[in-house]
Design a protein around this motif. Sequence first.
Motif, PDB file in Angstrom:
ATOM      1  N   GLY A  35      12.319-123.151-125.359  1.00 53.51           N
ATOM      2  CA  GLY A  35      13.347-122.273-125.606  1.00 53.51           C
ATOM      3  C   GLY A  35      13.749-121.085-124.480  1.00 53.51           C
ATOM      4  O   GLY A  35      13.996-119.904-124.757  1.00 53.51           O
ATOM      5  N   CYS A  36      13.485-121.661-123.103  1.00 52.91           N
ATOM      6  CA  CYS A  36      13.583-120.727-122.293  1.00 52.91           C
ATOM      7  C   CYS A  36      14.252-121.633-121.075  1.00 52.91           C
ATOM      8  O   CYS A  36      14.796-122.707-121.423  1.00 52.91           O
ATOM      9  CB  CYS A  36      12.087-120.491-121.704  1.00 52.91           C
ATOM     10  SG  CYS A  36      11.041-121.871-120.880  1.00 52.91           S
ATOM     11  N   GLN A  38      14.578-123.548-117.062  1.00 55.02           N
ATOM     12  CA  GLN A  38      14.044-124.543-116.375  1.00 55.02           C
ATOM     13  C   GLN A  38      13.274-123.478-115.298  1.00 55.02           C
ATOM     14  O   GLN A  38      12.216-123.580-114.833  1.00 55.02           O
ATOM     15  CB  GLN A  38      14.674-125.489-115.346  1.00 55.02           C
ATOM     16  CG  GLN A  38      13.963-126.221-114.540  1.00 55.02           C
ATOM     17  CD  GLN A  38      14.171-125.825-113.202  1.00 55.02           C
ATOM     18  OE1 GLN A  38      15.073-125.033-112.687  1.00 55.02           O
ATOM     19  NE2 GLN A  38      13.019-126.008-112.346  1.00 55.02           N
ATOM     20  N   SER A  39      13.768-122.329-115.023  1.00 54.89           N
ATOM     21  CA  SER A  39      13.212-121.319-113.818  1.00 54.89           C
ATOM     22  C   SER A  39      12.208-120.785-114.344  1.00 54.89           C
ATOM     23  O   SER A  39      11.125-120.715-113.625  1.00 54.89           O
ATOM     24  CB  SER A  39      14.264-120.411-113.350  1.00 54.89           C
ATOM     25  OG  SER A  39      13.813-119.298-112.717  1.00 54.89           O
ATOM     26  N   THR A  40      12.158-120.447-115.549  1.00 54.42           N
ATOM     27  CA  THR A  40      10.713-119.957-116.304  1.00 54.42           C
ATOM     28  C   THR A  40       9.579-120.945-116.308  1.00 54.42           C
ATOM     29  O   THR A  40       8.411-120.631-115.771  1.00 54.42           O
ATOM     30  CB  THR A  40      11.216-119.562-117.830  1.00 54.42           C
ATOM     31  OG1 THR A  40      11.963-118.599-117.619  1.00 54.42           O
ATOM     32  CG2 THR A  40       9.745-118.930-118.392  1.00 54.42           C
ATOM     33  N   VAL A  41       9.956-122.244-116.518  1.00 52.63           N
ATOM     34  CA  VAL A  41       8.957-123.349-116.519  1.00 52.63           C
ATOM     35  C   VAL A  41       8.374-123.492-115.026  1.00 52.63           C
ATOM     36  O   VAL A  41       7.087-123.549-114.805  1.00 52.63           O
ATOM     37  CB  VAL A  41       9.285-124.759-117.057  1.00 52.63           C
ATOM     38  CG1 VAL A  41       8.369-125.811-116.813  1.00 52.63           C
ATOM     39  CG2 VAL A  41       9.867-124.513-118.485  1.00 52.63           C
ATOM     40  N   SER A  42       9.008-123.298-114.261  1.00 56.03           N
ATOM     41  CA  SER A  42       9.008-123.315-112.773  1.00 56.03           C
ATOM     42  C   SER A  42       7.778-122.350-112.634  1.00 56.03           C
ATOM     43  O   SER A  42       6.966-122.425-111.861  1.00 56.03           O
ATOM     44  CB  SER A  42       9.954-123.393-111.814  1.00 56.03           C
ATOM     45  OG  SER A  42       9.632-123.279-110.340  1.00 56.03           O
ATOM     46  N   LYS A  43       8.218-120.937-112.968  1.00 61.00           N
ATOM     47  CA  LYS A  43       7.366-119.840-112.727  1.00 61.00           C
ATOM     48  C   LYS A  43       5.985-120.040-113.248  1.00 61.00           C
ATOM     49  O   LYS A  43       4.952-119.652-112.760  1.00 61.00           O
ATOM     50  CB  LYS A  43       8.060-118.511-113.207  1.00 61.00           C
ATOM     51  CG  LYS A  43       9.073-118.174-112.216  1.00 61.00           C
ATOM     52  CD  LYS A  43       9.948-116.880-112.940  1.00 61.00           C
ATOM     53  CE  LYS A  43      11.205-116.599-112.048  1.00 61.00           C
ATOM     54  NZ  LYS A  43      11.702-115.258-112.532  1.00 61.00           N
ATOM     55  N   TYR A  44       6.005-120.727-114.654  1.00 64.50           N
ATOM     56  CA  TYR A  44       4.709-120.995-115.155  1.00 64.50           C
ATOM     57  C   TYR A  44       3.914-121.791-114.226  1.00 64.50           C
ATOM     58  O   TYR A  44       2.623-121.687-114.147  1.00 64.50           O
ATOM     59  CB  TYR A  44       4.762-121.720-116.625  1.00 64.50           C
ATOM     60  CG  TYR A  44       5.519-120.866-117.812  1.00 64.50           C
ATOM     61  CD1 TYR A  44       5.261-119.454-117.571  1.00 64.50           C
ATOM     62  CD2 TYR A  44       6.182-121.464-118.696  1.00 64.50           C
ATOM     63  CE1 TYR A  44       5.844-118.822-118.673  1.00 64.50           C
ATOM     64  CE2 TYR A  44       6.725-120.751-119.611  1.00 64.50           C
ATOM     65  CZ  TYR A  44       6.497-119.279-119.655  1.00 64.50           C
ATOM     66  OH  TYR A  44       7.162-118.822-120.734  1.00 64.50           O
ATOM     67  N   GLU A  45       4.368-122.697-113.729  1.00 65.75           N
ATOM     68  CA  GLU A  45       3.689-123.688-113.008  1.00 65.75           C
ATOM     69  C   GLU A  45       3.263-123.236-111.770  1.00 65.75           C
ATOM     70  O   GLU A  45       2.394-123.847-110.963  1.00 65.75           O
ATOM     71  CB  GLU A  45       4.632-125.439-112.794  1.00 65.75           C
ATOM     72  CG  GLU A  45       4.519-125.894-114.282  1.00 65.75           C
ATOM     73  CD  GLU A  45       5.354-127.172-114.065  1.00 65.75           C
ATOM     74  OE1 GLU A  45       5.699-127.685-112.912  1.00 65.75           O
ATOM     75  OE2 GLU A  45       5.558-127.743-115.114  1.00 65.75           O
ATOM     76  N   ASP A  54       2.323-119.233-128.226  1.00 60.48           N
ATOM     77  CA  ASP A  54       3.275-119.827-129.106  1.00 60.48           C
ATOM     78  C   ASP A  54       3.664-121.216-128.198  1.00 60.48           C
ATOM     79  O   ASP A  54       3.762-122.213-128.589  1.00 60.48           O
ATOM     80  CB  ASP A  54       4.458-118.928-129.547  1.00 60.48           C
ATOM     81  CG  ASP A  54       3.853-117.858-130.477  1.00 60.48           C
ATOM     82  OD1 ASP A  54       3.121-118.258-131.244  1.00 60.48           O
ATOM     83  OD2 ASP A  54       4.712-116.887-130.532  1.00 60.48           O
ATOM     84  N   ASP A  55       3.764-120.855-126.863  1.00 57.91           N
ATOM     85  CA  ASP A  55       4.287-121.973-125.875  1.00 57.91           C
ATOM     86  C   ASP A  55       3.294-122.898-125.940  1.00 57.91           C
ATOM     87  O   ASP A  55       3.511-124.265-125.806  1.00 57.91           O
ATOM     88  CB  ASP A  55       4.479-121.453-124.432  1.00 57.91           C
ATOM     89  CG  ASP A  55       5.776-120.726-124.467  1.00 57.91           C
ATOM     90  OD1 ASP A  55       6.617-120.539-125.500  1.00 57.91           O
ATOM     91  OD2 ASP A  55       5.915-119.802-123.452  1.00 57.91           O
ATOM     92  N   LEU A  56       1.791-122.701-125.718  1.00 53.85           N
ATOM     93  CA  LEU A  56       0.648-123.594-125.467  1.00 53.85           C
ATOM     94  C   LEU A  56       0.748-124.281-126.988  1.00 53.85           C
ATOM     95  O   LEU A  56       0.636-125.745-127.023  1.00 53.85           O
ATOM     96  CB  LEU A  56      -0.507-123.031-125.585  1.00 53.85           C
ATOM     97  CG  LEU A  56      -0.694-121.996-124.217  1.00 53.85           C
ATOM     98  CD1 LEU A  56      -1.908-121.366-124.158  1.00 53.85           C
ATOM     99  CD2 LEU A  56      -0.750-123.104-122.977  1.00 53.85           C
TER     100      LEU A  56
END
Length: 82
Positions: A35-36, A38-45, A54-56
Amino acid sequence: MMLVGDEMRYDYVDRLTALREDRDVGQKVIANILGCTQSTVSKYELRESRYDIDDLIKLCEFYHVSADYILGLPKDMEYPDR
């Protein structure tokens, strides 16, 4: 990845990224699950942001793996009595 003694160990970000790549899943798919954006996922990685618990949990369910696996905890780990 981090060096522990003479051994290279993956951290949870490496494991999550490897799971995503091994299953040929794009960051947009993960973003939809979390629920975020693609840019946020990139920042995680890129380790510019951190996954929250909750994401985990959502990713454990999506990949059908345990949190222990993602966190790199050994299978034979002993837990203290409560």
